[in-house]
Design an enzyme around this catalytic site. Structure first.
Site, PDB file in Angstrom:
ATOM      1  CE  LYS A  55      88.843  20.018  51.307  1.00 42.85           C
ATOM      2  NZ  LYS A  55      87.496  19.987  52.134  1.00 42.85           N
ATOM      3  CG  LEU A  67      76.089  26.388  56.432  1.00 41.81           C
ATOM      4  CD1 LEU A  67      76.023  26.938  54.745  1.00 41.81           C
ATOM      5  CD2 LEU A  67      77.312  26.789  57.112  1.00 41.81           C
ATOM      6  NE  ARG A  68      70.536  30.916  53.300  1.00 34.68           N
ATOM      7  CZ  ARG A  68      69.881  32.025  53.212  1.00 34.68           C
ATOM      8  NH1 ARG A  68      69.390  32.746  51.741  1.00 34.68           N
ATOM      9  NH2 ARG A  68      70.564  33.631  54.055  1.00 34.68           N
ATOM     10  CE  LYS A  81      70.697  19.539  56.513  1.00 34.88           C
ATOM     11  NZ  LYS A  81      71.084  20.769  55.732  1.00 34.88           N
ATOM     12  CG  ASN A  97      68.147  20.987  52.891  1.00 36.40           C
ATOM     13  OD1 ASN A  97      68.220  21.949  53.773  1.00 36.40           O
ATOM     14  ND2 ASN A  97      69.079  20.290  52.762  1.00 36.40           N
ATOM     15  N   GLY A 141      62.688  29.420  37.921  1.00 40.35           N
ATOM     16  CA  GLY A 141      63.470  29.753  36.816  1.00 40.35           C
ATOM     17  C   GLY A 141      63.586  27.595  36.515  1.00 40.35           C
ATOM     18  N   GLY A 175      70.044  23.033  42.598  1.00 41.31           N
ATOM     19  CA  GLY A 175      70.638  22.274  42.156  1.00 41.31           C
ATOM     20  C   GLY A 175      71.529  21.682  43.620  1.00 41.31           C
ATOM     21  CB  CYS A 204      72.035  20.470  50.133  1.00 43.58           C
ATOM     22  SG  CYS A 204      73.719  20.545  51.039  1.00 43.58           S
TER      23      CYS A 204
HETATM   24  C1  UGA Z   1      70.194  24.569  51.366  1.00 44.66           C
HETATM   25  C2  UGA Z   1      69.616  25.434  52.290  1.00 44.66           C
HETATM   26  O1  UGA Z   1      68.464  25.964  51.674  1.00 44.66           O
HETATM   27  C3  UGA Z   1      70.495  25.186  53.149  1.00 44.66           C
HETATM   28  O2  UGA Z   1      69.413  25.554  54.974  1.00 44.66           O
HETATM   29  C4  UGA Z   1      70.830  23.583  53.991  1.00 44.66           C
HETATM   30  O3  UGA Z   1      71.712  23.597  54.899  1.00 44.66           O
HETATM   31  C5  UGA Z   1      71.676  23.085  52.953  1.00 44.66           C
HETATM   32  O4  UGA Z   1      71.091  23.465  51.537  1.00 44.66           O
HETATM   33  C6  UGA Z   1      72.667  22.215  53.486  1.00 44.66           C
HETATM   34  O5  UGA Z   1      71.426  20.855  53.935  1.00 44.66           O
HETATM   35  O6  UGA Z   1      73.454  21.848  53.879  1.00 44.66           O
HETATM   36  P1  UGA Z   1      72.279  25.649  50.057  1.00 44.66           P
HETATM   37  O7  UGA Z   1      71.809  24.337  48.977  1.00 44.66           O
HETATM   38  O8  UGA Z   1      73.637  25.915  49.988  1.00 44.66           O
HETATM   39  O9  UGA Z   1      71.215  25.075  51.058  1.00 44.66           O
HETATM   40  O10 UGA Z   1      71.477  27.074  48.729  1.00 44.66           O
HETATM   41  P2  UGA Z   1      69.832  26.893  49.023  1.00 44.66           P
HETATM   42  O11 UGA Z   1      70.056  28.427  48.900  1.00 44.66           O
HETATM   43  O12 UGA Z   1      68.816  26.721  49.227  1.00 44.66           O
HETATM   44  O13 UGA Z   1      69.343  26.822  46.875  1.00 44.66           O
HETATM   45  C7  UGA Z   1      69.249  25.888  46.483  1.00 44.66           C
HETATM   46  C8  UGA Z   1      69.022  25.335  45.583  1.00 44.66           C
HETATM   47  O14 UGA Z   1      68.087  26.121  45.390  1.00 44.66           O
HETATM   48  C9  UGA Z   1      70.136  26.174  44.535  1.00 44.66           C
HETATM   49  O15 UGA Z   1      70.073  25.845  42.839  1.00 44.66           O
HETATM   50  C10 UGA Z   1      69.078  27.928  44.469  1.00 44.66           C
HETATM   51  O16 UGA Z   1      69.772  28.160  42.523  1.00 44.66           O
HETATM   52  C11 UGA Z   1      67.351  26.802  43.987  1.00 44.66           C
HETATM   53  N1  UGA Z   1      66.774  27.807  43.996  1.00 44.66           N
HETATM   54  C12 UGA Z   1      66.584  28.618  45.265  1.00 44.66           C
HETATM   55  C13 UGA Z   1      66.147  28.312  42.940  1.00 44.66           C
HETATM   56  O17 UGA Z   1      66.053  27.257  42.466  1.00 44.66           O
HETATM   57  N2  UGA Z   1      64.589  29.050  43.575  1.00 44.66           N
HETATM   58  C14 UGA Z   1      64.496  29.803  45.285  1.00 44.66           C
HETATM   59  O18 UGA Z   1      63.152  30.478  45.601  1.00 44.66           O
HETATM   60  C15 UGA Z   1      65.603  29.151  45.619  1.00 44.66           C
END
Ligand code: UGA
Length: 438
Positions: free
Chosen positions: A35, A159-160, A228, A232, A277, A281, A284
């Site tokens: 890396k 962050l996402r 945190k 989540n 849906g 996944g 986190c």
């Molecule tokens: C999530 C949190 O949103 C962040 O704030 C946090 O920092 C991060 O975990 C972490 O702990 O590191 P992330 O897992 O990257 O971020 O992505 P998300 O956008 O939250 O989506 C998570 C899952 O939920 C995905 O599989 C997405 O498809 C699903 N999702 C999201 C849904 O099924 N419906 C929604 O309305 C939103």
């Protein structure tokens, strides 16, 4: 300021690049030499929009190393521990890497005041635990107790994946937990350009209109750690909630998209994270909800709401496959094309991706599985070589002569396919796992 970030995963690398771009002198440290070599050559080891570009822009302020002795710990102001904390089989977090990083840091701290920040998502109470490890390592090296040479802080990341850099430059809030006021001052200074939104933004990530300042939440260590998990878990249960409502909506003939809009306009509820849906996944939500439940168990508490959110979520994958089976009647020998493998769009990450469970269940029932994903196919091939999947570079070719097409990850490219032609003769079933198509 002089900053060291230990761990170059999503959180660590993103933190290093953003702080480097803001003008800090940042060392990114990772024991994985491959890396580090890649990063030295200016390439990101992970797929994340804008990361390569931002690496280039921040490159002059970044140093990469896999050797703690080269990381210049005695002269560093802020050290972020951003290593992985994978789940143990019982749901608790594995803190092996955090412990190792804390020991290596403790051994090398010197007279300069340094803030050691837990950026990894660690169980509530870990701040004190890290403090003990750092102190013991320090005493072992120097033969005496440290006197205000360092302080421990928690600075959780929100962050996402897929929008990591945007979320870091324009966060909803920054949380800093510490009992030492100097540590809070140091981190406030470190983040000042983001708090005040007075940095010159990069062209690839323009500041949203009207975005003028970021709230800073300062609190004790345990509260920061719990913020945190609570955030989540709340987001995870919001998604499970809308999925539960979607089940009933389908029975009564109501439209879940209209329902989500109708409730989301209530500012107390908010419109985001209401996409129904196949559920969540990623690395986190599953890990953090499991860890929160495991922590509660240590205190003889149950968390029925969070446990229910998990049950609802993981059941959705089975239900989706049942839906495919009901639609095709017989799965054995049928060709099923899966569109999207990553756990969400704009990432190549497959951790806890619904696609894995869904494909395993389809294969177990005798379906022939084809798959497409704009970026996650190499990871799928290397991480799941046992799954017998036919991969395609072009989604339009992947769907030819399929019996069913399953939309599993809502990559924008799938909207642009020639659906009129694909669905023309009514032979193929399109099963939308993300409410993506109108
Ligand atoms: C999530 C949190 O949103 C962040 O704030 C946090 O920092 C991060 O975990 C972490 O702990 O590191 P992330 O897992 O990257 O971020 O992505 P998300 O956008 O939250 O989506 C998570 C899952 O939920 C995905 O599989 C997405 O498809 C699903 N999702 C999201 C849904 O099924 N419906 C929604 O309305 C939103």
């Amino acid at each position: 300021m002089k900053v060291l970030v230990i761990g170059t995963g999503y959180v660590g690398l993103n933190t290093g690049v953003v702080l480097g771009f803001l003008g800090h002198d940042v060392t990114c440290m990772d024991l994985n030499k491959e890396k580090i070599e890649l990063l030295r050559s200016g390439k990101s080891p992970i797929y994340e929009p804008n990361l390569d570009k931002m690496l280039e822009l921040a490159y002059g302020n970044l140093t990469f190393t896999s050797d703690y002795d080269e990381a210049d710990i005695p002269n560093t102001d802020v050290i972020f521990i951003a290593v992985g904390t994978p789940s143990n089989p019982d749901g608790s977090a594995n803190l092996e890497y955090v412990q190792q990083a804390a020991e290596e840091v403790g051994k090398r701290l010197n007279d300069r005041f340094t803030v050691v920040v837990n950026k990894s998502t660690v169980p509530i109470g870990s701040g004190n635990w890290v403090e003990t490890i750092v102190r013991d390592a320090y005493i072992e090296k120097h033969g005496q107790r440290p006197i205000h040479h360092y302080a421990i802080a928690s600075n959780p990341e929100f962050l996402r994946q897929g929008s990591a850099l945007y979320d870091s430059f324009y966060p909803d809030r920054i949380v800093v937990g510490a009992s030492d006021s100097q540590a809070i001052d140091v981190l406030t200074n470190l983040y000042r350009p983001i708090l005040n939104q007075d940095f010159n933004y990069p062209d690839c990530l323009p500041r949203p209109e009207g975005f003028t300042a970021v709230p800073l939440v300062t609190c004790d260590l345990a509260s920061a750690e719990m913020i945190k998990y609570a955030a989540n878990s709340f987001l995870a249960l919001k998604i499970s909630y809308i999925n539960e409502i979607a089940h009933l909506a389908e029975k009564v003939g109501a439209d879940i998209n209209q329902i989500a809009r109708g409730i989301g306009l209530d500012s107390r509820i908010g419109p985001r994270f209401l996409n129904a849906g196949i559920g969540w996944g990623g690395s986190c939500f599953g890990k953090d909800t499991a860890a929160l439940v495991a922590t509660a168990h240590e205190y003889n508490l149950s968390m029925p709401i969070i446990e229910a959110a998990r049950d609802v979520n993981y059941h959705l994958r089975e239900e989706f496959v049942t839906r495919v089976q009901n639609s095709l009647k017989i799965l054995k020998g049928k060709t099923v094309t899966v569109l999207g493998l990553a756990f969400k769009p704009n990432t190549d990450d497959l951790r806890d991706a619904p696609s894995i469970d869904i494909i395993q269940k389809l294969l177990a029932r005798g379906a022939k599985v084809r798959a497409h994903d704009p970026v996650a196919v190499p990871n799928m091939k290397s991480q799941y070589p046992e799954l017998s999947i036919e991969y395609f570079d072009d989604p339009n070719k992947a769907v030819i002569d399929s019996d069913a097409i399953l939309l599993v990850t809502e990559w924008p490219v799938y909207k642009k396919m020639d659906w009129k032609t694909i669905l023309k003769d009514g032979k193929v079933k399109l099963i939308d796992g993300r409410n993506f198509f109108s």
